[in-house]
Scaffold this active site. Structure first.
Site, PDB file in Angstrom:
ATOM      1  N   HIS A 244      -8.087  -2.326  11.425  1.00 23.87           N
ATOM      2  CA  HIS A 244      -8.111  -2.482   9.965  1.00 23.87           C
ATOM      3  C   HIS A 244      -8.469  -3.904   9.533  1.00 23.87           C
ATOM      4  O   HIS A 244      -8.910  -4.105   8.399  1.00 23.87           O
ATOM      5  CB  HIS A 244      -6.729  -2.186   9.386  1.00 23.87           C
ATOM      6  CG  HIS A 244      -6.447  -0.739   9.126  1.00 23.87           C
ATOM      7  ND1 HIS A 244      -7.324   0.089   8.473  1.00 23.87           N
ATOM      8  CD2 HIS A 244      -5.349   0.015   9.398  1.00 23.87           C
ATOM      9  CE1 HIS A 244      -6.768   1.304   8.367  1.00 23.87           C
ATOM     10  NE2 HIS A 244      -5.578   1.279   8.927  1.00 23.87           N
TER      11      HIS A 244
ATOM     12  N   GLY B  76       4.791   3.454   9.782  1.00 31.98           N
ATOM     13  CA  GLY B  76       5.292   2.709  10.933  1.00 31.98           C
ATOM     14  C   GLY B  76       4.823   1.278  10.948  1.00 31.98           C
ATOM     15  O   GLY B  76       5.502   0.400  11.479  1.00 31.98           O
ATOM     16  N   ALA B  77       3.642   1.013  10.380  1.00 31.96           N
ATOM     17  CA  ALA B  77       3.090  -0.336  10.393  1.00 31.96           C
ATOM     18  C   ALA B  77       2.064  -0.469   9.280  1.00 31.96           C
ATOM     19  O   ALA B  77       1.534   0.526   8.793  1.00 31.96           O
ATOM     20  CB  ALA B  77       2.421  -0.621  11.740  1.00 31.96           C
ATOM     21  N   MET B  78       1.796  -1.712   8.875  1.00 34.71           N
ATOM     22  CA  MET B  78       0.873  -1.969   7.754  1.00 34.71           C
ATOM     23  C   MET B  78       0.026  -3.191   8.041  1.00 34.71           C
ATOM     24  O   MET B  78       0.542  -4.237   8.420  1.00 34.71           O
ATOM     25  CB  MET B  78       1.703  -2.150   6.477  1.00 34.71           C
ATOM     26  CG  MET B  78       0.907  -2.582   5.265  1.00 34.71           C
ATOM     27  SD  MET B  78      -0.294  -1.292   4.751  1.00 34.71           S
ATOM     28  CE  MET B  78      -1.532  -2.344   4.008  1.00 34.71           C
ATOM     29  N   GLU B  79      -1.288  -3.023   7.793  1.00 29.96           N
ATOM     30  CA  GLU B  79      -2.288  -3.979   8.252  1.00 29.96           C
ATOM     31  C   GLU B  79      -2.508  -5.202   7.376  1.00 29.96           C
ATOM     32  O   GLU B  79      -3.601  -5.763   7.391  1.00 29.96           O
ATOM     33  CB  GLU B  79      -3.626  -3.249   8.379  1.00 29.96           C
ATOM     34  CG  GLU B  79      -4.243  -2.787   7.035  1.00 29.96           C
ATOM     35  CD  GLU B  79      -3.933  -1.354   6.654  1.00 29.96           C
ATOM     36  OE1 GLU B  79      -2.929  -0.809   7.164  1.00 29.96           O
ATOM     37  OE2 GLU B  79      -4.677  -0.776   5.850  1.00 29.96           O
ATOM     38  N   ASN B  80      -1.511  -5.671   6.603  1.00 27.96           N
ATOM     39  CA  ASN B  80      -1.710  -6.863   5.769  1.00 27.96           C
ATOM     40  C   ASN B  80      -2.562  -7.881   6.524  1.00 27.96           C
ATOM     41  O   ASN B  80      -2.286  -8.192   7.680  1.00 27.96           O
ATOM     42  CB  ASN B  80      -0.359  -7.499   5.430  1.00 27.96           C
ATOM     43  CG  ASN B  80       0.687  -6.482   5.055  1.00 27.96           C
ATOM     44  OD1 ASN B  80       0.548  -5.805   4.058  1.00 27.96           O
ATOM     45  ND2 ASN B  80       1.719  -6.331   5.887  1.00 27.96           N
TER      46      ASN B  80
ATOM     47  N   GLU C  50       0.863  -1.175   0.000  1.00 32.00           N
ATOM     48  CA  GLU C  50       0.000   0.000   0.000  1.00 32.00           C
ATOM     49  C   GLU C  50       0.905   1.232   0.000  1.00 32.00           C
ATOM     50  O   GLU C  50       1.781   1.313   0.872  1.00 32.00           O
ATOM     51  CB  GLU C  50      -0.896   0.036   1.229  1.00 32.00           C
ATOM     52  CG  GLU C  50      -1.962   1.113   1.134  1.00 32.00           C
ATOM     53  CD  GLU C  50      -2.806   1.284   2.393  1.00 32.00           C
ATOM     54  OE1 GLU C  50      -2.305   0.965   3.479  1.00 32.00           O
ATOM     55  OE2 GLU C  50      -3.936   1.742   2.270  1.00 32.00           O
TER      56      GLU C  50
ATOM     57  N   HIS D 248      -4.700   0.136  16.129  1.00 29.49           N
ATOM     58  CA  HIS D 248      -5.004   0.700  14.808  1.00 29.49           C
ATOM     59  C   HIS D 248      -4.958  -0.396  13.733  1.00 29.49           C
ATOM     60  O   HIS D 248      -5.907  -0.579  12.976  1.00 29.49           O
ATOM     61  CB  HIS D 248      -3.980   1.802  14.498  1.00 29.49           C
ATOM     62  CG  HIS D 248      -4.154   2.463  13.169  1.00 29.49           C
ATOM     63  ND1 HIS D 248      -4.689   3.716  13.030  1.00 29.49           N
ATOM     64  CD2 HIS D 248      -3.866   2.051  11.914  1.00 29.49           C
ATOM     65  CE1 HIS D 248      -4.725   4.047  11.755  1.00 29.49           C
ATOM     66  NE2 HIS D 248      -4.227   3.043  11.049  1.00 29.49           N
ATOM     67  N   GLU D 249      -3.867  -1.126  13.698  1.00 27.12           N
ATOM     68  CA  GLU D 249      -3.710  -2.138  12.642  1.00 27.12           C
ATOM     69  C   GLU D 249      -4.729  -3.258  12.791  1.00 27.12           C
ATOM     70  O   GLU D 249      -5.226  -3.806  11.812  1.00 27.12           O
ATOM     71  CB  GLU D 249      -2.287  -2.717  12.644  1.00 27.12           C
ATOM     72  CG  GLU D 249      -1.167  -1.676  12.495  1.00 27.12           C
ATOM     73  CD  GLU D 249      -1.331  -0.769  11.293  1.00 27.12           C
ATOM     74  OE1 GLU D 249      -1.986  -1.162  10.305  1.00 27.12           O
ATOM     75  OE2 GLU D 249      -0.819   0.377  11.350  1.00 27.12           O
TER      76      GLU D 249
HETATM   77 ZN   LIG Z   1      -4.055   2.670   9.026  1.00 25.02          ZN
END
Ligand SMILES: [Zn+2]
Length: 863
Positions: free
Chosen positions: A318, A278-282, A144, A314-315
């Site tokens: 998602h 900082g982070a990604m919700e795969n 993303e 947060h993640e």
């Molecule tokens: Zn997000």
């Protein structure tokens, strides 16, 4: 995704492909992908092959899908070879079939090779040293947005949901992981094949692949296995994250009314950093950079603990809002990010009642959103996205924090229970599909029994912050008449435009209980009257509403007098509004100083934390001037008693708010040169040689910063040795950044030499440059423009249009706006100059603020 606002978002690209919504023709849609890849980590390349089951919905001879930076060597349609034609600018591959494909199911195949990148786009490498000093390379993906096309040919737009069956070849001894659990089989030549299970139907940007010399630890939350994956040696630091996730999962299942749909949820810690996120919700394989996930009790403070908790919250939000139900196109990115930001705040507050997290947000995210939203740099929450650059730019404070604030207003307007019911209806109706914002409003409206769309349109389809001005007539018996008038709140000329909203104003009389609480939706610019119980009137109690409030002199005077009787949220809101109204010129800043004077040593630590940030921001406007020196002395004298109350050294029974306040004050006072803190920091750093845990975690970060800011050349050399010898990648990155914090120009110049050439990684060098810009914006900007040929290749694509121009953002030099504009005109295509324009605007605004506030600031600072 959690984005980073600090060093920023920018992108360039000589070609900005037009991506009108639905750029890809809808005549062919993917149903399922079977993808196999084999990375060669040493060579930084990979090969791939795939079979895509597609449905032809209208007869066609042409098939267009996305591919970028891939060398597609093979393609076939229903077993017949076809020549793939790449378009690098459009990031597509096109197949022209020998004859028209009829409506129905068909099969495509592709074979290709691709690059492993050094920054987080597509398949990328994270290099680090293990505890024995041995070089390691972890692989991860970041898709993303929109970079899945750098991994495999795909319909890489969020609306093309499909199932994914991924397999990957990994070296013997390494672990590989993806969205789904894997079966592992041995292959010839010290290799192994990871065959991951078929994913649920999902968007391409949520696919994930990672591998490396890592460890995995798990816990069960109901039927779901929650895992943490880290490099070897730090798995123990995952205990906090595992515990948080175990509590959050059932919380969300209950809130959304939908079970978590995958068999497992991994959280992967990458020992690196990104300029962008900082982070990604795969889905089922959430990726984090280490500081966002791992809690090191020897070095982390409460603020880092809160950061970790909220990023996980947060993640995980998602996994439902974003992954199960996804926005149709990037115009509605806020549906993902605004909602996840809001849910993150709500879940973190509910599950950590001791943190007073909701009030913390009033002085934090809400103020951040209103600050940007009151300038020319703002845009509607729902914005048109037509180019790849604009997708990157969409990840900003408006999308996240204003999105969060307007959802907060909606919840407080319709009520918690009804709002949640609406969200449950939305989830049930649209799971595994895509939506636009109005579909959310429709479900909330149905649950609330009223149409919320008109007022939410006002807050999401136009930028800006409403200002509600309040005046009250004398009390007549029990009741008084209140006059409410709205306008647009603007910090700069461009945003002081005529504009109105349907504003759901709420108000209450202090001490009158429920009888004193009332609400009135105001529309248009004409004054409107309302009735209130006599007494001290608080507008927007709880600060759920997204608007600023200006009281008349009597109303403001009453609030200052009764300051101690208000809730902490309302106290924070008043301080925030008073400061903002001073900056905008709507009210004399003297009113802010009156409110500030109502704070005492006993006031909630959150108030002192907000005040410290505010006073710091005012001080920055006059840095390097005689007024600046007097102002700094007055600021230190105002804040020092708050630190004295709690002490420099952490105490066992400190609350989270006290610990955070101390961390903030030590940093601020230490950076301003408070001799007591500077001396203490020198003793602590000297102790580090004998004991790496010598500095208490709660003040470790501001103590190191104080040391670095005030460093002598010899002390800077000591810091450089620490940076060079440290093997823990996260701590090493921290030391490298500190090298850019020194106040002395000569030391900033030495840091820039390290950016130009050193054994640090590209990410570390870029991060050091951003750090220098914090204290020496002019030097950093001049260096970067002179050395653009060195800097640009080190930047992530998503940062190329913003990074260099933003380096000058803190400059007070009147020449800087012209320099930034000139650089942008020369180096960036027109469509990518938004960040440059916004930076220039911010610098000009600061000059205006400095002029406007000078009389009040001078009076406060004294002679
Ligand atoms: Zn997000």
């Amino acid at each position: 995704m959690t984005f980073r606002s600090l060093a920023t978002v920018l992108l360039v690209t000589a070609s900005a492909p037009a991506l009108a919504q639905g750029q890809l023709p809808k005549s062919v849609v993917p149903v399922s992908y079977t993808i196999r890849v084999e990375p060669d980590a040493a060579a930084m390349t990979f090969t791939g092959s795939e079979t895509i089951d597609v449905r032809v919905t209208a007869p066609t001879r042409t098939i267009v899908l996305n591919a970028a930076d891939l060398d597609v060597t093979l393609a076939s349609f229903d077993g017949v070879q076809v020549k793939p034609v790449m378009d690098a600018a459009a990031q597509t591959v096109t197949l022209t079939l020998p004859k028209i494909a009829p409506v129905g199911n068909h099969r495509l195949t592709f074979g290709w090779s691709g690059k492993i990148n050094t920054s987080a786009a597509g398949l990328f490498a994270i290099d680090y040293s293990d505890p024995d000093g041995k070089k390691q390379r972890m692989l991860a993906t970041q898709f993303e947005a929109p970079d899945a096309r750098r991994f495999a040919p795909m319909w890489d737009e969020p609306a093309y949901k499909a199932k994914f069956t991924l397999s990957a070849v990994a070296p013997k001894g390494q672990l590989a992981f993806s969205n789904m659990p894997a079966k592992v089989t041995k292959l010839a030549g010290d290799r192994q094949l990871y065959s991951f299970g078929e994913s649920p139907i999902m968007s391409s940007y949520l696919l994930y692949l990672g591998m490396g010399d890592v460890e995995r630890r798990t816990v069960m939350a109901g039927r779901t296995e929650i895992g943490v994956i880290t490099r070897k040696g730090v798995i123990d630091q995952s205990a906090y994250a595992l515990d948080a996730a175990k509590k959050l999962l059932p919380y969300y299942e209950e809130y959304f009314g939908q079970p978590y749909p995958l068999p497992k949820m991994d959280m992967i810690a990458g020992p690196g950093s990104s300029q962008f996120f900082g982070a990604m919700e795969n889905w089922g394989a959430i990726f984090y950079f280490e500081p966002e996930l791992l809690f090191d009790a020897k070095r982390s403070s409460v603020s880092q603990q809160q950061r970790i908790y909220s990023v996980i919250a947060h993640e995980m939000a998602h996994q439902w809002f974003g992954n199960l139900v996804t926005m149709r196109w990037w115009d509605d990115l806020w549906l993902n990010e605004g909602f996840a930001s809001w849910m993150e705040g709500k879940a973190t507050a509910d599950l950590n009642p001791n943190w007073n997290y909701r009030a913390q947000g009033v002085g934090g995210e809400r103020e951040a959103a209103m600050r940007l939203d009151a300038t020319a740099a703002t845009h509607p929450v729902i914005r048109k996205v037509t180019t790849v650059d604009q997708i990157g730019e969409a990840f900003d404070t408006i999308t996240y924090q204003k999105g969060q604030a307007v959802i907060d207003m909606l919840e407080s307007t319709v009520g918690e229970g009804r709002f949640r019911d609406g969200v449950r209806r939305y989830m049930a109706k649209y799971k595994y599909s895509n939506t636009v914002t109005d579909q959310l409003w429709a479900e909330i409206s149905a649950a609330a029994g009223r149409d919320v769309a008109p007022f939410m349109h006002d807050f999401t389809l136009q930028g800006g912050v409403p200002l509600v001005s309040v005046s009250q007539a004398a009390c007549g018996g029990q009741r008084m008449t209140v006059t409410l008038r709205q306008s647009r709140f603007g910090l700069d000329a461009a945003s002081k435009a005529a504009q109105t909203w349907r504003v759901p104003v709420t108000y209450a009389t202090l001490g009158a209980g429920d009888a004193g609480a009332a609400a009135k939706e105001i529309r248009g610019s004409a004054p409107q009257t309302a009735e209130a119980v006599c007494g001290t009137l608080v507008v927007n109690p709880g600060k759920g509403g997204y608007y600023r409030t200006r009281y008349d002199a009597a109303g403001h005077g009453a609030l200052v007098r009764d300051f101690g009787k208000m809730t902490v949220s309302d106290q924070l809101g008043l301080l925030g509004d008073d400061m903002a109204l001073g900056f905008s010129g709507d009210q004399d800043l003297a009113r802010y100083y009156e409110t500030l004077a109502a704070l005492g040593p006993q006031s909630d630590p959150l108030l002192w934390s907000l005040a410290a940030g505010q006073l710091g921001r005012v001080a920055e406007l006059y840095e390097g001037t005689p007024l600046g020196d007097r102002l700094r002395a007055k600021t230190l004298a105002t804040l020092a008693p708050a630190l004295d109350r709690y002490g420099l050294e952490p105490r066992r029974d400190d609350s989270a708010q006290v610990t955070n306040l101390r961390e903030g004050l030590v940093g601020l006072l230490g950076a301003a040169g408070d001799t007591r803190i500077v001396e203490r920091s020198r003793r602590y750093v000297a102790d580090l040689a004998r004991n790496p845990s010598a500095i208490p975690p709660a003040i470790r970060s501001p103590i190191l910063r104080t040391y670095a800011v005030n460093a002598t050349p010899a002390e800077w050399d000591a810091l450089l040795s620490l940076a060079r010898s440290e093997t823990n990648p996260v701590i090493k990155n921290g030391y490298i950044n500190l090298l850019g914090a020194a106040r002395e120009d000569a030391l900033a110049a030495r840091a820039l030499e390290l950016v130009k050439a050193s054994d640090f990684t590209d990410q570390q060098r870029v991060s050091l440059l951003a750090s220098v810009a914090g204290s020496h914006p002019d030097m950093a900007f001049d260096f970067a423009t002179t050395n653009a040929a060195i800097i640009n290749p080190m930047l992530e694509t998503s940062s190329r249009s913003s990074f260099i121009v933003q380096l000058g953002g803190r400059s007070n030099d009147p020449a800087m706006p012209g320099k930034i504009a000139a650089y942008a005109a020369k180096a960036l295509p027109v469509a990518s100059r938004g960040p440059a324009d916004r930076t220039v605007n911010a610098i000009r605004n600061r000059a205006t603020f400095a002029d406007r506030l000078r009389p009040a600031v001078t009076a406060w600072a004294g002679r």
